[in-house]
Design an enzyme around this catalytic site. Structure first.
Site, PDB file in Angstrom:
ATOM      1  N   ASP A  85      10.296 -10.129   1.023  1.00  0.00           N
ATOM      2  CA  ASP A  85       9.546  -8.684   1.136  1.00  0.00           C
ATOM      3  C   ASP A  85      10.071  -8.258   2.575  1.00  0.00           C
ATOM      4  OD1 ASP A  85       7.003  -7.139  -0.019  1.00  0.00           O
ATOM      5  OD2 ASP A  85       7.490  -6.658   2.084  1.00  0.00           O
ATOM      6  N   ILE A  86      10.665  -7.114   2.500  1.00  0.00           N
ATOM      7  CA  ILE A  86      11.124  -6.710   3.816  1.00  0.00           C
ATOM      8  C   ILE A  86       9.776  -6.175   4.814  1.00  0.00           C
ATOM      9  CG2 ILE A  86      12.445  -4.804   4.908  1.00  0.00           C
ATOM     10  CD1 ILE A  86      14.222  -4.564   2.513  1.00  0.00           C
TER      11      ILE A  86
ATOM     12  N   GLU B 126      10.471  -2.936  -2.167  1.00  0.00           N
ATOM     13  CA  GLU B 126      11.351  -3.614  -1.193  1.00  0.00           C
ATOM     14  C   GLU B 126      11.045  -5.288  -1.219  1.00  0.00           C
ATOM     15  OE1 GLU B 126       8.374  -3.115  -1.005  1.00  0.00           O
ATOM     16  OE2 GLU B 126       7.444  -3.657   0.891  1.00  0.00           O
TER      17      GLU B 126
END
Ligand SMILES: Nc1nc2c(ncn2[C@@H]2O[C@H](COP(=O)(O)OP(=O)(O)OP(=O)(O)O)[C@@H](O)[C@H]2O)c(=O)[nH]1
Length: 596
Positions: free
Chosen positions: A474-475, A517
């Site tokens: 997960d960014i 994301e």
């Protein structure tokens, strides 16, 4: 004092000396002093070569039950220092060894040769060779056992039904053996009667030859396995003693297991390729509306054939091909429908034109007739009637013309609407069906694609009893990036991350966009520790390949959770575990990888 001469005197004197010399009266001491008094040497008992005989006993062969029994007897005799028993035991052992050499090897070889050259239904040379190899492994170093097994094998060949036609001597794909290099049948048989003692050496050669020359030619794409085969061949050649041959067994079994796995892979690969080709051929009829689609299809297949084949790339190409075909068929159907409605509109318009033409020519006739009546009119009242008729006919024709014009306008409107619909349809289909299993933005698999890939990987891992790991990425602070640089920059960052992932991970790892994301990576044949290391390596790579947007350099980091597939896991449960680990990574400061 005169020396005692008879045994009872010697015995008495021995006891006396033992007492006066204060020596303990053990059998050995008694025997020594007795010999001293009697003037005899240690003789037979004293000279019993226990240590040497023990060494001999250790070196004796113990392969067969008979040999083991004889060694036991030898051991007993040794313990009791019983020369007679020893002598008989050795004699019997020698006799047994001689018997062993009397095994009718030459008869067996005659039969073997005959059956080797005979053609039996369903038995190729390769199969026969395989069977011999199995016998060799099973009876390594034990000639009696080898004899029995070979005899059984030859009998089973003899019992097989003869082949009807010409059975190929070598399986297709098997390399033909150059005669000059054959170290087997011809040489062995030529003097088998005189060289039976060299049998196992010849068979070892055959075995090594099989590994070194035949097996390796089948392993061009597997250099590691080929190197192992050559190593095994070398070991087989050097394994002259039964114990060395025994020691080779485990290595050969391991190698055979790996070959089995490879064969399984190749079968799967072949089935995948066949499916792909079938799909292409079956759907070629659909590929008629636009040639570029056909070119696209062929490009995919060409790419697959050009690159080293692996099951995943074939599966991927198959998925893409299916999607293209689906889109193509949808588009074709819609275009056909649109074309059909255009045709109907045109036909209707032509009908109206014809009607209009009819009514205009009718009008002309009527006007002509009116003109005639006007020229013949004698008074004004007659003219009034004619004029009224002219006006009526002209109105009718005017109404007709207006109706046709309206209809023409409506038809034109419908045509442009149909055109617009086709355009929209094309865009929609592009969006909906081109990348059904792939995320449109990043090209990574979407959830549906991931589901399919995951299912395949789990099945493969279970079949091979290998490990499988899942990483969820997960960014970090993606909202901030979006807010500061804009949504397009956010999109570009997602594409950048997907590219770095694809280029950093191994080709066999599956990459999917799981949500906004979030990405999931499936890592086959990987322990959880190695998976963590691989994801940390990916983080490092991301700091090296910095994201650039309008000359603005932005470091993208992500937090990740890694977990391995446990018995009873589903995609949901394993993803949940990875997600929890990722959450822990976020909680403990982001930009790190945690194991769940
Ligand atoms: N540009 C772009 N942004 C997206 C997309 N999908 C989701 N987002 C954005 O991603 C952001 C996710 O924000 P959050 O869930 O708050 O996460 P975050 O800011 O990364 O914070 P942490 O995860 O705690 O590091 C939201 O602003 C979404 O709008 C997309 O396809 N493109």
């Amino acid at each position: 004092m005169p020396s005692p001469s008879n045994p009872s005197e010697i015995a008495r004197e021995t006891l006396r000396l033992l007492a006066s010399r204060r020596i303990s009266p053990s059998p050995e001491n008694y025997r020594d002093i007795y010999n001293e008094i009697a003037g005899t040497s240690g003789n037979l008992a004293e000279n019993f070569p226990k240590r040497e005989l023990q060494a001999l006993q250790t070196a004796l062969p113990k392969e067969t039950a008979v040999q083991q029994k004889l060694v036991k007897r030898f051991e007993q005799a040794l313990k009791g220092r019983n020369w007679d028993e020893l002598r008989d035991g050795i004699a019997e052992l020698v006799k047994q060894l001689a018997n062993e050499h009397e095994l009718p090897w030459s008869d067996l070889f005659r039969d073997f040769l005959r059956q080797w050259e005979n053609k039996q239904a369903g038995l190729t040379v390769a199969r026969k060779r395989e069977a011999i190899e199995r016998v060799l492994v099973a009876a390594a170093g034990n000639s009696e056992l080898l004899f029995g097994r070979l005899q059984g094998l030859v009998k089973s060949w003899a019992g097989s039904a003869p082949a009807d036609g010409d059975i190929p001597l070598v399986d297709p794909g098997t390399i033909a053996m150059p005669e000059a290099s054959l170290p087997l049948v011809g040489d062995i048989v030529a003097d088998s009667a005189t060289r039976t003692s060299e049998l196992s050496s010849d068979l070892r050669d055959l075995f090594a030859y099989t590994f070194e020359d035949l097996v390796t030619t089948q392993l061009v794409d597997e250099p590691e396995l080929a190197a192992d085969a050559r190593m095994l061949a070398h070991k087989v050649r050097c394994a002259t003693s039964p114990s060395a041959q025994q020691g080779l067994l485990a290595g050969i079994k391991r190698f055979a297991f790996r070959l089995e796995i490879l064969a399984e892979d190749r079968a799967e690969l072949r089935a995948g390729l066949l499916n792909l080709l079938q799909l292409l051929i079956e759907n070629v009829g659909e590929l008629v509306t636009e040639d570029r689609w056909l070119a696209g299809q062929i490009d995919i297949v060409r790419d697959i054939v050009a690159s080293p084949l692996n099951i995943r790339s074939i599966g991927d190409a198959e998925g893409r091909l299916k999607e293209v075909i689906y889109k193509q068929s949808q588009l074709k159907r819609s275009l056909n429908e649109a074309r059909e409605s255009l045709k109907q509109m045109l036909a209707g318009f032509v009908d109206h034109l014809a009607e209009f033409a009819d009514s205009t020519s009718d009008y002309h006739d009527k006007i002509e007739y009116c003109a005639h009546r006007i020229s013949m009119a004698e008074d004004i009242t007659q003219l009034e009637d004619v004029l009224a008729e002219v006006i009526r006919e002209t109105r009718i024709i005017q109404l007709n013309a207006q109706r046709s014009r309206d209809e023409l306008r409506a038809a034109k409107q419908r045509v442009s609407e149909a055109e617009a619909r086709i355009g929209e349809l094309q865009v929609e289909l592009d969006r909906a069906s081109t990348l059904v299993r792939h995320d449109q933005l990043t090209g990574a698999l979407n959830r549906r694609g991931l589901e399919e890939a995951f299912e395949k990987e789990v099945a493969r891992a279970q079949r091979r009893q290998s490990t499988l790991c899942v990483a969820l990425l997960d960014i970090d602070n993606f909202k901030k990036l979006n807010d500061s640089l804009g949504h397009d920059a956010g999109d570009a960052a997602l594409i950048h991350l997907a590219t770095v992932i694809r280029e950093t991970m191994r080709p066999q790892d599956t990459v999917a966009r799981f949500g906004g994301e979030e990405f999931i990576i499936v890592l086959p044949d990987t322990s959880v520790g190695d998976a963590q290391t691989a994801i940390v390596r990916l983080q490092r790579e991301l700091t090296r390949r910095i994201f650039l947007h309008n000359n603005d350099r932005r470091l993208i980091t992500f937090s990740a959770g890694v977990t391995d597939l446990q018995p009873g896991d589903t995609q949901v449960s394993v993803t949940k575990r990875a997600d929890e680990a990722m959450y822990m990574a976020k909680q403990s400061g982001k930009n790190r990888v945690m194991i769940g």
